[in-house]
Design a protein around this motif. Structure first.
Motif, PDB file in Angstrom:
ATOM      1  N   VAL A  45      44.842  35.231  68.552  1.00 43.98           N
ATOM      2  CA  VAL A  45      44.015  34.769  69.679  1.00 43.98           C
ATOM      3  C   VAL A  45      43.998  33.248  69.645  1.00 43.98           C
ATOM      4  CG1 VAL A  45      41.703  34.735  70.678  1.00 43.98           C
ATOM      5  CG2 VAL A  45      42.572  36.843  69.620  1.00 43.98           C
ATOM      6  N   LEU A  74      38.113  34.759  74.381  1.00 43.12           N
ATOM      7  CA  LEU A  74      37.116  35.742  73.934  1.00 43.12           C
ATOM      8  C   LEU A  74      35.866  35.714  74.800  1.00 43.12           C
ATOM      9  CD1 LEU A  74      37.409  34.994  70.104  1.00 43.12           C
ATOM     10  CD2 LEU A  74      38.499  36.854  71.375  1.00 43.12           C
ATOM     11  N   ALA A 124      33.283  34.308  67.164  1.00 36.74           N
ATOM     12  CA  ALA A 124      34.672  34.444  66.717  1.00 36.74           C
ATOM     13  C   ALA A 124      34.769  35.393  65.521  1.00 36.74           C
ATOM     14  CB  ALA A 124      35.239  33.068  66.357  1.00 36.74           C
ATOM     15  N   ILE A 171      42.375  34.207  64.610  1.00 40.76           N
ATOM     16  CA  ILE A 171      41.766  33.487  65.738  1.00 40.76           C
ATOM     17  C   ILE A 171      41.827  31.987  65.484  1.00 40.76           C
ATOM     18  CG2 ILE A 171      39.612  33.084  67.013  1.00 40.76           C
ATOM     19  CD1 ILE A 171      38.884  35.995  66.548  1.00 40.76           C
ATOM     20  N   GLU A 200      34.298  38.933  66.833  1.00 42.64           N
ATOM     21  CA  GLU A 200      35.435  39.414  67.601  1.00 42.64           C
ATOM     22  C   GLU A 200      36.652  39.661  66.711  1.00 42.64           C
ATOM     23  OE1 GLU A 200      35.759  39.999  71.007  1.00 42.64           O
ATOM     24  OE2 GLU A 200      33.583  39.773  71.200  1.00 42.64           O
ATOM     25  N   SER A 201      36.736  38.910  65.612  1.00 39.18           N
ATOM     26  CA  SER A 201      37.952  39.019  64.783  1.00 39.18           C
ATOM     27  C   SER A 201      38.117  40.428  64.228  1.00 39.18           C
ATOM     28  CB  SER A 201      37.938  37.985  63.654  1.00 39.18           C
ATOM     29  OG  SER A 201      37.050  38.384  62.626  1.00 39.18           O
ATOM     30  N   ALA A 227      40.499  28.568  66.842  1.00 45.41           N
ATOM     31  CA  ALA A 227      39.435  28.074  67.725  1.00 45.41           C
ATOM     32  C   ALA A 227      39.102  26.626  67.384  1.00 45.41           C
ATOM     33  CB  ALA A 227      38.196  28.957  67.591  1.00 45.41           C
ATOM     34  N   SER A 265      43.991  40.539  63.257  1.00 43.07           N
ATOM     35  CA  SER A 265      43.684  39.404  64.134  1.00 43.07           C
ATOM     36  C   SER A 265      43.731  38.087  63.377  1.00 43.07           C
ATOM     37  CB  SER A 265      42.295  39.566  64.747  1.00 43.07           C
ATOM     38  OG  SER A 265      41.294  39.248  63.810  1.00 43.07           O
ATOM     39  N   HIS A 299      39.620  42.808  67.010  1.00 42.19           N
ATOM     40  CA  HIS A 299      40.923  42.484  67.595  1.00 42.19           C
ATOM     41  C   HIS A 299      42.012  42.725  66.554  1.00 42.19           C
ATOM     42  CE1 HIS A 299      38.571  40.618  70.748  1.00 42.19           C
ATOM     43  NE2 HIS A 299      39.666  40.417  71.445  1.00 42.19           N
ATOM     44  N   VAL A 313      39.832  32.990  60.749  1.00 38.58           N
ATOM     45  CA  VAL A 313      39.201  32.376  61.923  1.00 38.58           C
ATOM     46  C   VAL A 313      39.254  30.873  61.649  1.00 38.58           C
ATOM     47  CG1 VAL A 313      37.038  32.013  63.162  1.00 38.58           C
ATOM     48  CG2 VAL A 313      37.707  34.324  62.464  1.00 38.58           C
TER      49      VAL A 313
END
Lengths: 265, 265, 265, 265
Positions: free
Chosen positions: C258, C264, C247, C123, C250-251, C125, C121, C254, C97
């Protein structure tokens, strides 16, 4: 000339910021700390230490006066401590600069009389923010032309009281100068209790409380076809320092009681 | 005493609004209309008619002066017409109140000299909005304490020029009083041409143009930990009327040239 | 299920705030710190100590992975460190992330391919502020109906670059969805260089820099007779923590790359 | 296909603006006016005339339906007239688009049943402003992440009721989606009645009324260290026209009852 400044409340958040600002000011010296404990300790770069290095802490203002010869006592404590501190300071020939609200009208009158008998300034400045004072002054001046006024003050949701002292003071200052008249529609129909805010001196004050907010106020002045908005945002207590330094500087050239930073701007 | 007001440009949008405001003012009379055509017609409730009812239109200011004895000529025409009108008015003992920008510096100087030789007021007020003038005055006063300033002016997207005259005038008024200094980061890196706005007197002006907007300006003054914002919104040309009436009233008690409504507030 | 989170950059300002937030989250554990030095030290309540108490620091992600079994690597370092960290993390089955901007398009593509080959995943961000992401999403949605847009971003005057990354990203997101058209008056006359701001994707961006400001942006969308304004104010880095936690959560649900917190929300 | 639109209330301020907008729309025809008087007169360019030129006025919707075959009845009258008009329209196979608030829940239910039995759309849109609807939708979406909300609505001081319908509707829409919780400090101390505004669905609404204002609302959503503000300004009734045209267009492709423009955006 260097101004020698003693500080009461120098260990607090506001006091330590002020101590740093006074230390940095080229025309001032942080000359001593007045406290209710830690007599004989020292404040050094914002930290309280036992070794004799930095600015000495006193629990007696008389001893502080004799040893350090301060010109000014900057008092950032609470209403209970402030009043006896200021009385003793004036008696000792030290000019109080008081940054606390909450003194009673009797206490204020008493300090005013002492200050004027002695010919020594005493400055009461519950709000050291020059920006906030300008907002209030401008709002009062503008209300002469745009007499319909509402105030929105917005603070974080940890603030307990509403409306804020600044909002009420703003309404008072406007009320002192504007022609009294009724605002709003005389047949107004309020369908939810409180929607139209608090009525203070014929003006409406609205208090918003939300997490995330800091301290904000806007004064809205409406006229036919136009709106004038004066807004002040306080993001950090450093914003009070120019007002603190201004009040300290002005205190040595005044010889009477001064109620409010707005008298000096 | 009733002030007799002649209006040049009374058929225009601003002029007809002003004619109505003067007609309604208890201490004023709309005494005659100066125009470049329609001599001998009448203006009646905002409409031009041939029948002799209402306020008479003149194409000669001398005839208007003789027949209607106006105290003041409110001139809301354009820069070309304004200058000869004002010269003739002063010569005839009528005080010009000029609501147009665009006079050259030479023309302004010329009117100033005529006005002062004659001991008769001549008021130049390109912006009749009292709210806008207050915004400018407050911004200049505040810049004494909060010297970092940026201006955002916002208008409908039919406005051709940028920045607005009010924004530039605001920067000029601030510049007259503030201590010069560099704003912003000296090593600023602008990655898209124009992002940081126009530099006017060391301040940045940002001009927003969008459908839906009317006429808005905010002056932002920043200090350590705080922001003071002074904002003016003009929603309707009626907002200019208090300024028009103020200028007319002041013109009869002044005896010199007055450059800007801000001199009267 | 508890999510085990390793943090790269945990000693930085953002990292230490994130470490505290993750420690407080009931469904997460701060499982290990990845650093370029201090191998074998510990982070305990935000302080780096040598005694084995708290969360262990590793300079090798492989060792960290073996010893601490993290599910996620939250990377708050800089673009140089982020890319190799993320590659190794994915290879080790740890979900990156990444809270840094500045990766090249090639690097982003490379991580995307790795992430999707592995079904793990990753991510990206660069802006963890949910409020800022909402502002951008709403602006893009609204531009479908109100297609004339200008952006005013305001930051403290220590910010070096203009316009801000968020402002440019906002313009990009709006540009992706709105019908292209010319904004403003085609015959616009700009009398002071830069007054109309920077043109980004056909929108104007205005960057204000003043002491006192923190981080603020407003998107103005105009239509005939109306204005919609979406404004975000960031007062404190704590505002990023809900986005960091989102994040991380969600990681683990997923299984692909992303790009942007907005995917998200 | 051209949509034939009958208008009830076409002589009113909103109605005449809508009539002009529909006349200008390339895919619509202003097919007839429904009124309670002036049967057989004509509306021509916004003016009511007796000569047969322009759009005919009917006092009977049945006659209007037979002669002009409208697809849609745009009803901009008042709650008393709207309900019988809509009932008759549905019975005659004309789709009502109703731009009035004030229908009772019973009347709304009744129209819903009629509309769905007949498979003919009936659109209830008390607020045609797309911008205002976007503000409400965005506020509701954002409250999912930033659950502390206050609403400030500001209108001219001729508005009789407070709070505004839009503010209450906004609170309702937010309340439908957010997790219920207490806002503000539980030990809040309000020293002036009404300072904290009206409590609607656990949110505070503040109603400002000043001359000069038009119609404005801002929704403030606070989170730790941040604030998201969604603001809508209505300057002119023209801002309603895109919403009117949208509703008319959507009415012919829907076959059920639609409660609120927000269902179509």
């Amino acid at each position: 000339m260097t101004i020698r400044v003693a500080i009461a409340g120098a260990r607090g958040r506001m006091g330590s910021t002020a101590a740093a600002a006074i230390t940095e000011a080229p025309d001032m010296v942080f000359a001593g700390a007045l406290d209710y404990k830690y007599d004989g300790w020292y404040i050094n770069g914002g930290t309280l230490i036992e070794q004799p290095s930095g600015v000495r802490v006193y629990t007696s203002i008389a001893e502080l006066a004799e040893a350090e010869k301060p010109d000014v006592l900057l008092d950032l404590t609470d209403p209970e401590a402030v009043f006896p501190n200021a009385q003793k300071a004036i008696a000792l020939g030290i000019r109080p600069v008081i940054g606390t609200s909450g003194l009673t009208l009797e206490e204020i009158d008493h300090l005013k009389i002492m200050s004027e008998q002695k010919g020594l300034s005493c400055i009461l400045a519950p709000n050291f923010s020059i920006g906030a004072v300008l907002m209030m002054k401008f709002a009062a001046q503008a209300a002469h032309y745009l007499g319909d006024v509402e105030i929105i003050e917005m603070h974080h949701d940890r603030k307990l009281d509403a409306p804020s002292g600044t909002a009420v003071k703003t309404a008072d200052m406007i009320s002192d100068v504007r022609t009294p008249h009724l605002q709003g529609h005389p047949d107004e129909q309020v369908n939810a209790y409180g929607a139209r805010g608090a009525d203070v001196q014929g003006m409406k004050i609205h208090s918003v409380r939300l997490p995330g907010l800091l301290a904000h106020q806007q004064v809205l002045l409406g006229g036919e076809g136009e709106l004038l908005t004066i807004r002040h945002d306080s993001f950090d207590r450093k914003s009070f320092m120019p007002g603190v330094l201004l009040a300290v500087r002005e205190s040595v050239s005044h010889h009477q009681f001064v109620n409010g930073l707005e008298q000096l701007i």
